[in-house]
Design a protein around this motif. Sequence first.
Motif, PDB file in Angstrom:
ATOM      1  N   ILE A 294     -22.530   2.572  44.885  1.00 43.29           N
ATOM      2  CA  ILE A 294     -23.656   1.713  45.261  1.00 43.29           C
ATOM      3  C   ILE A 294     -23.178   0.404  45.887  1.00 43.29           C
ATOM      4  O   ILE A 294     -23.974  -0.501  46.113  1.00 43.29           O
ATOM      5  CB  ILE A 294     -24.596   1.436  44.070  1.00 43.29           C
ATOM      6  N   GLY A 295     -21.860   0.315  46.157  1.00 40.28           N
ATOM      7  CA  GLY A 295     -21.377  -0.786  46.971  1.00 40.28           C
ATOM      8  C   GLY A 295     -20.634  -1.896  46.283  1.00 40.28           C
ATOM      9  O   GLY A 295     -20.462  -2.969  46.868  1.00 40.28           O
ATOM     10  N   ALA A 296     -20.164  -1.697  45.055  1.00 42.89           N
ATOM     11  CA  ALA A 296     -19.401  -2.761  44.381  1.00 42.89           C
ATOM     12  C   ALA A 296     -18.213  -3.180  45.233  1.00 42.89           C
ATOM     13  O   ALA A 296     -17.459  -2.342  45.721  1.00 42.89           O
ATOM     14  CB  ALA A 296     -18.930  -2.280  43.013  1.00 42.89           C
ATOM     15  N   GLU A 297     -18.051  -4.475  45.424  1.00 42.25           N
ATOM     16  CA  GLU A 297     -16.942  -4.991  46.227  1.00 42.25           C
ATOM     17  C   GLU A 297     -15.697  -5.230  45.395  1.00 42.25           C
ATOM     18  O   GLU A 297     -14.623  -5.492  45.937  1.00 42.25           O
ATOM     19  CB  GLU A 297     -17.362  -6.286  46.917  1.00 42.25           C
ATOM     20  N   GLY A 298     -15.814  -5.136  44.076  1.00 48.31           N
ATOM     21  CA  GLY A 298     -14.683  -5.300  43.184  1.00 48.31           C
ATOM     22  C   GLY A 298     -15.096  -4.889  41.789  1.00 48.31           C
ATOM     23  O   GLY A 298     -16.293  -4.743  41.503  1.00 48.31           O
ATOM     24  N   LEU A 299     -14.112  -4.670  40.905  1.00 47.79           N
ATOM     25  CA  LEU A 299     -14.385  -4.257  39.539  1.00 47.79           C
ATOM     26  C   LEU A 299     -13.599  -5.124  38.561  1.00 47.79           C
ATOM     27  O   LEU A 299     -12.470  -5.521  38.834  1.00 47.79           O
ATOM     28  CB  LEU A 299     -14.009  -2.792  39.319  1.00 47.79           C
ATOM     29  N   VAL A 300     -14.222  -5.370  37.401  1.00 44.89           N
ATOM     30  CA  VAL A 300     -13.556  -6.031  36.279  1.00 44.89           C
ATOM     31  C   VAL A 300     -13.611  -5.063  35.105  1.00 44.89           C
ATOM     32  O   VAL A 300     -14.685  -4.561  34.757  1.00 44.89           O
ATOM     33  CB  VAL A 300     -14.248  -7.350  35.907  1.00 44.89           C
ATOM     34  N   VAL A 301     -12.454  -4.780  34.500  1.00 37.36           N
ATOM     35  CA  VAL A 301     -12.386  -3.826  33.392  1.00 37.36           C
ATOM     36  C   VAL A 301     -11.752  -4.492  32.182  1.00 37.36           C
ATOM     37  O   VAL A 301     -11.216  -5.598  32.269  1.00 37.36           O
ATOM     38  CB  VAL A 301     -11.588  -2.560  33.794  1.00 37.36           C
ATOM     39  N   SER A 302     -11.805  -3.807  31.041  1.00 31.73           N
ATOM     40  CA  SER A 302     -11.218  -4.315  29.801  1.00 31.73           C
ATOM     41  C   SER A 302      -9.985  -3.505  29.441  1.00 31.73           C
ATOM     42  O   SER A 302     -10.008  -2.275  29.477  1.00 31.73           O
ATOM     43  CB  SER A 302     -12.227  -4.237  28.652  1.00 31.73           C
ATOM     44  N   GLY A 303      -8.914  -4.219  29.091  1.00 30.49           N
ATOM     45  CA  GLY A 303      -7.720  -3.534  28.612  1.00 30.49           C
ATOM     46  C   GLY A 303      -6.904  -2.894  29.721  1.00 30.49           C
ATOM     47  O   GLY A 303      -7.213  -3.024  30.914  1.00 30.49           O
ATOM     48  N   ILE A 304      -5.865  -2.160  29.310  1.00 27.23           N
ATOM     49  CA  ILE A 304      -4.929  -1.591  30.279  1.00 27.23           C
ATOM     50  C   ILE A 304      -4.786  -0.076  30.160  1.00 27.23           C
ATOM     51  O   ILE A 304      -3.872   0.504  30.733  1.00 27.23           O
ATOM     52  CB  ILE A 304      -3.544  -2.255  30.157  1.00 27.23           C
ATOM     53  N   THR A 305      -5.688   0.559  29.418  1.00 23.60           N
ATOM     54  CA  THR A 305      -5.648   2.019  29.286  1.00 23.60           C
ATOM     55  C   THR A 305      -6.834   2.615  30.041  1.00 23.60           C
ATOM     56  O   THR A 305      -7.989   2.414  29.650  1.00 23.60           O
ATOM     57  CB  THR A 305      -5.706   2.442  27.805  1.00 23.60           C
ATOM     58  N   HIS A 306      -6.535   3.332  31.111  1.00 23.37           N
ATOM     59  CA  HIS A 306      -7.595   3.881  31.953  1.00 23.37           C
ATOM     60  C   HIS A 306      -7.210   5.288  32.400  1.00 23.37           C
ATOM     61  O   HIS A 306      -6.034   5.648  32.441  1.00 23.37           O
ATOM     62  CB  HIS A 306      -7.838   2.981  33.166  1.00 23.37           C
ATOM     63  N   ALA A 307      -8.204   6.070  32.765  1.00 21.09           N
ATOM     64  CA  ALA A 307      -7.973   7.459  33.178  1.00 21.09           C
ATOM     65  C   ALA A 307      -7.307   7.503  34.554  1.00 21.09           C
ATOM     66  O   ALA A 307      -7.485   6.592  35.377  1.00 21.09           O
ATOM     67  CB  ALA A 307      -9.303   8.209  33.225  1.00 21.09           C
ATOM     68  N   PRO A 308      -6.531   8.575  34.833  1.00 15.48           N
ATOM     69  CA  PRO A 308      -5.923   8.718  36.169  1.00 15.48           C
ATOM     70  C   PRO A 308      -6.961   8.642  37.286  1.00 15.48           C
ATOM     71  O   PRO A 308      -6.680   8.115  38.367  1.00 15.48           O
ATOM     72  CB  PRO A 308      -5.257  10.096  36.108  1.00 15.48           C
ATOM     73  N   GLU A 309      -8.172   9.156  37.018  1.00 12.09           N
ATOM     74  CA  GLU A 309      -9.221   9.140  38.032  1.00 12.09           C
ATOM     75  C   GLU A 309      -9.626   7.709  38.398  1.00 12.09           C
ATOM     76  O   GLU A 309     -10.001   7.432  39.542  1.00 12.09           O
ATOM     77  CB  GLU A 309     -10.455   9.908  37.537  1.00 12.09           C
ATOM     78  N   PHE A 310      -9.536   6.818  37.431  1.00 12.57           N
ATOM     79  CA  PHE A 310      -9.869   5.420  37.711  1.00 12.57           C
ATOM     80  C   PHE A 310      -8.848   4.808  38.671  1.00 12.57           C
ATOM     81  O   PHE A 310      -9.208   4.186  39.670  1.00 12.57           O
ATOM     82  CB  PHE A 310      -9.920   4.613  36.406  1.00 12.57           C
ATOM     83  N   TYR A 311      -7.566   4.998  38.364  1.00 14.08           N
ATOM     84  CA  TYR A 311      -6.526   4.456  39.231  1.00 14.08           C
ATOM     85  C   TYR A 311      -6.600   5.068  40.624  1.00 14.08           C
ATOM     86  O   TYR A 311      -6.395   4.389  41.629  1.00 14.08           O
ATOM     87  CB  TYR A 311      -5.147   4.710  38.621  1.00 14.08           C
ATOM     88  N   SER A 312      -6.913   6.364  40.675  1.00 11.30           N
ATOM     89  CA  SER A 312      -7.025   7.043  41.964  1.00 11.30           C
ATOM     90  C   SER A 312      -8.162   6.445  42.790  1.00 11.30           C
ATOM     91  O   SER A 312      -8.028   6.236  44.004  1.00 11.30           O
ATOM     92  CB  SER A 312      -7.268   8.542  41.737  1.00 11.30           C
ATOM     93  N   LEU A 313      -9.282   6.137  42.133  1.00 13.18           N
ATOM     94  CA  LEU A 313     -10.422   5.535  42.814  1.00 13.18           C
ATOM     95  C   LEU A 313     -10.053   4.170  43.391  1.00 13.18           C
ATOM     96  O   LEU A 313     -10.354   3.864  44.551  1.00 13.18           O
ATOM     97  CB  LEU A 313     -11.588   5.395  41.834  1.00 13.18           C
ATOM     98  N   ILE A 314      -9.385   3.357  42.590  1.00  9.14           N
ATOM     99  CA  ILE A 314      -8.989   2.017  43.029  1.00  9.14           C
ATOM    100  C   ILE A 314      -8.049   2.106  44.224  1.00  9.14           C
ATOM    101  O   ILE A 314      -8.185   1.376  45.210  1.00  9.14           O
ATOM    102  CB  ILE A 314      -8.312   1.248  41.870  1.00  9.14           C
ATOM    103  N   GLU A 315      -7.103   3.026  44.145  1.00  7.44           N
ATOM    104  CA  GLU A 315      -6.115   3.181  45.220  1.00  7.44           C
ATOM    105  C   GLU A 315      -6.778   3.727  46.485  1.00  7.44           C
ATOM    106  O   GLU A 315      -6.532   3.228  47.594  1.00  7.44           O
ATOM    107  CB  GLU A 315      -5.001   4.118  44.751  1.00  7.44           C
TER     108      GLU A 315
END
Length: 340
Positions: free
Chosen positions: A122-143
């Motif tokens: 829906i167009g988020a220009e950036g994300l703020v998350v909590s902590g440092i444990t995230h799914a591979p799919e999250f990192y893939s999305l960011i990259e």
Amino acid sequence: MQRNTSRKRANLRDVAAAAGVSVATVSRVMNAPETVAEATRKKVEEAMNSLHWVPSAAARAINTGRTRFVGALVPTLDNAIFARMLASMESRLATHRLSLVVATTDNDPAREAEKAKGLVDIGAEGLVVSGITHAPEFYSLIERCQLPAVSTSFYDPHYQLPTIGYDNAAAARTALAHLTDLGHSRIAVVHGPSASNDRTQARIAGLESHSPKGDLSFYEVPLSIAGGCEAGRNVLQAKKQPTAILCLSDVLASGVLFELQRQGVSVPQEKSVMGLDDLAGSAHLFPELSTVHLPVSRMGAAAADAIAAWVETQKVPGAYLLRSDLVIRTSTAAAASVDC
């Protein structure tokens, strides 16, 4: 008063015609008002008001390529820690002319990745998350999207995303040091579920690496006041009674206090109780809760500044460490002797 629904809704061109300016000028008033002469800006604003015109966010995004919002993904809104952080973040983002959209994850990395994709869709220009444990799919999305993203509630200068937060292990050690300085060596440690919570894992690791001369016993319970009550009952059933209970959350400490009072155990005369968070209500418990203050409001503001600067300039921010401070109140005192 009945609304007139047959009247055609004004559009950008109507505003421009009413103000006697170009469509481009109206667009600049909406997106970069500082670039428009004051007299012209006032004419445009008066035309907007007279036509009851509200700009369409979707149209503005098409015209400018900007949605001007960032997303925040937090484990829950039930915990006042996250509510305070988000309130501060939203307030500071507004000064950057950015909006905030929040999603909750239940500490589930897969759910977080799914919610992150939804925010990007829906167009988020950036994300703020909590902590440092995230799914591979999250990192893939960011990259894949080359999306600005920062992590809060944790400080690790070597992490692949900029971290803005505190040293969780150090905060736990600060709480432990206060108790050991008071002569406590047999200490019960109460914490929430650790399997999917890297902040809790870091706090436990910090304690285990600096355990006092004596015993630390660990109790894992749901992260709630009811969980704290459960922990209080479990501690009181232990064969070797601790002289102090260290809770890795003020929420749990509140439940422990309530349960000890229900069981007729005097705090701090018989057992000291220590928290970690410094929630707004902790100073008003009876007795007042000793704890470690985590600067969550400052963290929310710092995260907002970092993500806003990254979105606007494409310059990656650095890691930012916020100091945690010991807050000594009346729930802790010198160790009392207990039967083994």
